[in-house]
Design a protein around this motif. Structure first.
Motif, mmCIF file in Angstrom:
data_model
loop_
_atom_site.group_PDB
_atom_site.id
_atom_site.type_symbol
_atom_site.label_atom_id
_atom_site.label_comp_id
_atom_site.label_asym_id
_atom_site.label_seq_id
_atom_site.Cartn_x
_atom_site.Cartn_y
_atom_site.Cartn_z
ATOM 1 N N LEU A 775 0.829 -1.210 0.000
ATOM 2 C CA LEU A 775 0.000 0.000 0.000
ATOM 3 C C LEU A 775 0.861 1.256 0.000
ATOM 4 O O LEU A 775 0.576 2.221 -0.717
ATOM 5 N N ILE A 776 1.920 1.268 0.791
ATOM 6 C CA ILE A 776 2.788 2.445 0.860
ATOM 7 C C ILE A 776 3.462 2.683 -0.488
ATOM 8 O O ILE A 776 3.542 3.821 -0.975
ATOM 9 N N ILE A 777 3.938 1.612 -1.110
ATOM 10 C CA ILE A 777 4.577 1.769 -2.422
ATOM 11 C C ILE A 777 3.562 2.263 -3.453
ATOM 12 O O ILE A 777 3.873 3.110 -4.307
ATOM 13 N N SER A 780 2.880 5.897 -2.731
ATOM 14 C CA SER A 780 4.067 6.741 -2.888
ATOM 15 C C SER A 780 4.159 7.282 -4.314
ATOM 16 O O SER A 780 4.712 8.361 -4.537
ATOM 17 N N GLU A 781 3.606 6.533 -5.274
ATOM 18 C CA GLU A 781 3.551 7.055 -6.635
ATOM 19 C C GLU A 781 2.657 8.283 -6.708
ATOM 20 O O GLU A 781 2.953 9.254 -7.413
ATOM 21 N N PRO A 789 -0.487 13.174 1.028
ATOM 22 C CA PRO A 789 0.059 12.348 2.117
ATOM 23 C C PRO A 789 -0.347 10.893 1.940
ATOM 24 O O PRO A 789 -1.429 10.579 1.423
ATOM 25 N N ILE A 790 0.510 9.991 2.403
ATOM 26 C CA ILE A 790 0.194 8.556 2.345
ATOM 27 C C ILE A 790 -0.653 8.159 3.533
ATOM 28 O O ILE A 790 -1.626 7.408 3.390
ATOM 29 N N ILE A 813 -4.609 4.621 5.299
ATOM 30 C CA ILE A 813 -3.483 4.401 4.403
ATOM 31 C C ILE A 813 -4.031 4.586 2.996
ATOM 32 O O ILE A 813 -4.798 3.754 2.504
ATOM 33 N N GLY A 814 -3.672 5.694 2.379
ATOM 34 C CA GLY A 814 -4.289 6.050 1.117
ATOM 35 C C GLY A 814 -5.771 6.318 1.322
ATOM 36 O O GLY A 814 -6.184 6.930 2.313
#
Length: 873
Positions: A775-777, A780-781, A789-790, A813-814
């Protein structure tokens, strides 16, 4: 009784000059007399405004002007000797003074004196004239003209001059003088003869009739009554009928008003007109309202006003960062060195985010308290009540307003719980940008994401799935550290936690570095081919810790002084030549010098040493502590311009970014775009906002300011608190960091907790790798492209719901995963707010589906689980 009349015919020329010279001083021994003079002046051929000038000893009138009609009319008055000089306005009250000296110059340049002669050099000049502006002629037309009375008194005689501007045009000027003898006749000296015309008696029979003493008294009482009536009316109008708010600058989406009662600036959104920010002005007289027309009235995009001898305010419409957002520049300039500017932003009905990190972090920061102090990053270990290592000059309000302070302006920030936060000038100007958007999420998308520009770079994402284990073994010597690292690595492998990073502290790193720099001859004598072999801890990787400080007793510092390299450290400049004196400060209880980041030679030397040490120890990551703070300000000294504010942290971050994307730094100030991880400050091992309850607010704060790739403090906290060894605290902390970028541990679970906690730790690490890291990756795009913000607050999906503004124990998260951990001791249930009306959320533990925009009351959250919801639509 006798009278004299003067009738002047005036041709319709574009301008003319008329000088009337009357001698008012009677001969010696004459009895007191009274004289009245009426002047009727046409408004047809007067522009610029007609001018009346009173000479020094005698009485005269100087009239200057051109066409066309409806011009401004001015009357001048100066202080006379012998008691002359009292001015009364019989009609109208809105009178304002104009600059002195203007009319005197006009009349003198005509080449003739006031009395028709050139004054002698010894004759004293009269004092400067003052002008009185009574407004435009059309404002008075309904009242039939303007009536002004000069009452000029002296011992031998008195004079009343009435200047009346008729509502109907006239091209005739009349002069009538009249005198009444009270006891016996007085020889009278007539003025110089001029061509006169006969005035019909019928026009003056009733106007100049003699009044008896009772009638004069009655008329005087009537005048007093009228005066008090007008005064009371004006006061009541100002107090009751005058609007307490006044527009000073207006745009398309909103505008700024001045509120007289509080002395505050109001930012209102249009067309609803609801206030989005209330700014109480300090440092200037709050009771003095700006005028409706300001010094920048010719520019509709600006408003300028100056409080006399206090400060100057300039408001201006600024280019918007995106459509739908409108921005206003606010520039305060003190006019005296002792004026301390202060603008306070109300927290009433507004939740505020951003700014500086604090020890007991809150979300929003409305409930936080902080004394007024310079807005500079700091170390909580040195100053627990100061601001933390990550901050930006950016404040976001839940009403869709943003406040961005200019990067080159030092300022003071204070927080007063649930009342306001204040921006204060640090002895100089105060400049900031106010922007208004439709809601809080739109405001941050348009303004907050542009803090450092679009050029963003990702750090090493391999660290995301690698838990960090802080080395806690012996540090007495390099040999002990090597044995301790091997032993720690074996225990991690035994508990199936062999993948991750072993982190050495600064002291252990220095010990290994000293052994690594031993000369080759000494190494051969000790039969040691290598001080450290990274293969000893495989598959774990090593991270080392450095800082820009060095002890003044270290060989490194002494060698730099011996080699005339004192410029490598922050130093005091000598006044009268001589050698540089290093600026000494404290770091972890030792007296130290700090690296000079303004010196290219010093930075090159420091980075070269870092690269060599990282290669020699086989370290995968390098942690840099001590980047925060301003060493000069800590000692109450003025820093050089290139190190003002947080420029030290910014310069050091930019230099460390050249080492690669596997670098971790302890501070952030205008450096969120760099490929660096940011280490969060240590937290207390307890349930307070300085401990567990502050983890989520800190994560939201870091991510809002652009620092999405942060490393939270170790599970359970790094600082001694009220609950050491609390197994429940350890578990709840573990559940939160599972969904943050990196999981860090200072105490292994087998040292503090039961076996089931060790098993839970293994599960959480695996869940972090499988669910959170992808999810972070993914998001991050989006951060690279748009700056979003993530880790997001609940209001990101519900930007107009007041309930979402104060939720500090949930995060997104997202846009697709909601995490709602438990942060209260002993609780196995909690209320959960599901944002996004119209969306649906599924509980990953029970597969139950709920509607967004609702609150789940008393939702189950046992110690072994954390409520996590995935958006399904």
């Amino acid at each position: 009784m006798d009278a004299a009349a003067l009738d002047l015919q005036v041709s319709p020329a574009p301008s003319f000059l008329l000088i009337l010279d009357l001698n008012l001083l009677p001969p010696s021994g004459a009895q007191a007399s009274s004289r009245e003079m009426l002047i009727l002046v046409s408004s047809t051929h007067f522009s610029p405004p007609p001018t009346v000038v009173l000479p020094k000893n005698n009485f005269g009138v100087c009239v200057l002007g051109d066409a066309p009609p409806k011009a401004f009319f001015w009357v001048a008055m100066k202080d006379f000797p012998r008691g002359f000089g009292h001015l009364e306005t019989l009609r109208k009250s809105n009178v304002s003074w104009a600059p002195p000296g203007y009319l005197q110059q006009l009349c003198e340049t005509r080449g003739a004196a006031w009395q028709g002669r050139t004054p002698s050099p010894a004759e004293p000049r009269p004092p400067p004239l003052r002008l009185l502006n009574f407004g435009a002629a059309e404002h008075w037309k309904a009242a039939g003209g303007i009536s002004l009375t000069f009452g000029v008194t002296a011992k031998p005689c008195s004079l009343i001059l009435t200047l009346r501007i008729l509502s109907e045009p006239s091209e005739r000027i009349f002069l009538l003088t009249r005198e009444r003898k009270r006891s016996r006749s007085i020889p009278r000296t007539m003025p110089i003869a001029r061509p006169t015309g006969r005035i019909p008696d019928a026009a003056w029979t009733s106007g100049l009739r003699e009044m008896t003493e009772p009638w004069k008294g009655a008329l005087g009482c009537l005048g007093v009554a009228v005066f008090f009536t007008m005064t009371i009316g004006i006061i009541s109008w100002q107090a009751l009928e005058q609007s307490p708010e006044e527009w000073v600058l207006r745009g398309q989406a909103g505008g700024v008003l001045w509120e007289r009662r509080r002395g505050a600036l109001l930012l209102r959104a249009l067309p609803e007109g609801q206030p989005v920010a209330v700014i109480t002005v300090g440092g200037v007289p709050a009771a003095e309202p700006p005028p409706p027309r300001d010094r920048c009235w010719q520019d509709r995009g600006q408003f300028c006003y100056a409080w006399e001898e206090a400060a100057e305010l300039r408001l201006s419409l600024e280019p918007p960062p995106a459509p739908g957002t409108e921005c206003y520049g606010v520039r305060w300039t003190p006019l005296r060195p002792d004026v301390m500017l202060k603008d306070c932003f109300s927290m009433a009905n507004v939740s505020w985010y951003g700014g500086a990190s604090i020890r007991a972090q809150r979300w929003p920061f409305n409930s936080a308290d902080s004394p007024a102090q310079l807005f500079v990053s700091g170390d909580f270990g040195k100053n627990p009540t100061g601001y933390g290592p990550v901050l930006e000059r950016y404040f976001l309000g839940s009403t869709g307003v943003t406040v961005t302070v200019a990067p080159d302006v030092p300022f003071v920030l204070s927080l007063e719980s649930n009342r306001h936060f204040c921006l204060g000038g640090a002895g100089g100007p105060l400049h900031y940008l106010l922007c208004i958007s439709s809601d809080v999420a739109t405001a941050h998308r348009h303004v907050g994401t542009q803090l450092v520009g679009p050029a963003r770079v990702l750090p090493d994402t391999a660290l995301l799935g690698s838990p960090i284990w802080q080395y806690y073994g012996p540090v007495g010597s390099a040999a002990k550290i090597k044995r301790g690292l091997r032993s720690f690595a074996r225990r991690l492998k035994r508990h199936r936690l062999q993948e991750g990073v072993l982190a050495l502290g600064e002291r252990s790193t220095a010990t290994l570095a000293a052994a690594e720099y031993v000369s080759m001859e000494q190494r051969r004598r000790r039969s040691s081919a290598r001080a450290w072999d990274p293969a000893l801890i495989n598959p774990l990787r090593l991270s080392i810790t450095l800082s820009p400080y060095t002890s003044i007793a270290s060989p490194l510092f002494l060698r730099s002084l011996r080699d005339n390299e004192a410029g490598y450290w922050l130093s005091l400049q000598p006044r009268f030549g001589g050698c540089l004196v290093p600026l000494l400060t404290t770091w972890k209880g030792r007296l130290c010098a700090r690296l000079n980041v303004t010196s290219e030679a010093a930075l090159s030397w420091y980075l070269a040493r870092t690269r060599a040490l990282r290669q020699a120890l086989g370290a995968a990551y390098v942690v840099f502590e001590g980047a925060e703070g301003n060493a000069f300000l800590e000692q109450a000294m003025s820093p050089p311009a290139e190190l003002a504010g947080d420029q030290y942290a910014g310069a050091l971050a930019a230099a460390l970014a050249t080492l690669g994307n596997a670098t971790i730094i302890s501070a952030g100030a205008r450096s969120s775009h760099l490929p660096l991880f940011v280490q969060m400050s240590p937290r207390r091992s307890d349930w307070s906002h300085a401990g567990l309850k502050g983890v989520i607010p800190s994560a939201l704060h870091y991510s809002l300011l652009g620092y999405n790739f942060f490393i939270p403090d170790a599970v359970g906290g790094s600082l001694a608190g009220d609950a050491p060894g609390d197994q429940e605290l350890y578990v709840r902390w573990l559940q939160i960091v599972t969904f943050l970028p990196v999981m860090a541990f200072s105490t292994p679970p087998w040292l503090c907790c039961d076996t089931w906690v060790l098993n839970l730790t293994q599960q959480c690490i695996q869940r972090h790798r499988d669910l959170v890291v992808p999810l972070i990756i993914k998001y991050s795009e989006e951060w690279l492209r748009l700056g979003y913000p993530i880790f997001r607050p609940a209001w990101w999906l519900s930007p107009t719901d007041p309930t979402a503004f104060t939720i500090e124990d949930e995060f997104l998260i997202g846009d697709e995963v909601l995490v709602a951990p438990v942060t209260e001791k002993g609780q196995t249930w909690r209320d959960i707010y599901l944002p996004g009306e119209g969306h649906q959320w599924m509980d990953t533990n029970t597969a139950r589906v709920f509607d967004g925009g609702t609150i789940l009351r008393n939702y189950s959250a046992s110690l072994e689980e954390v409520p996590v919801f995935v958006k399904t639509s």
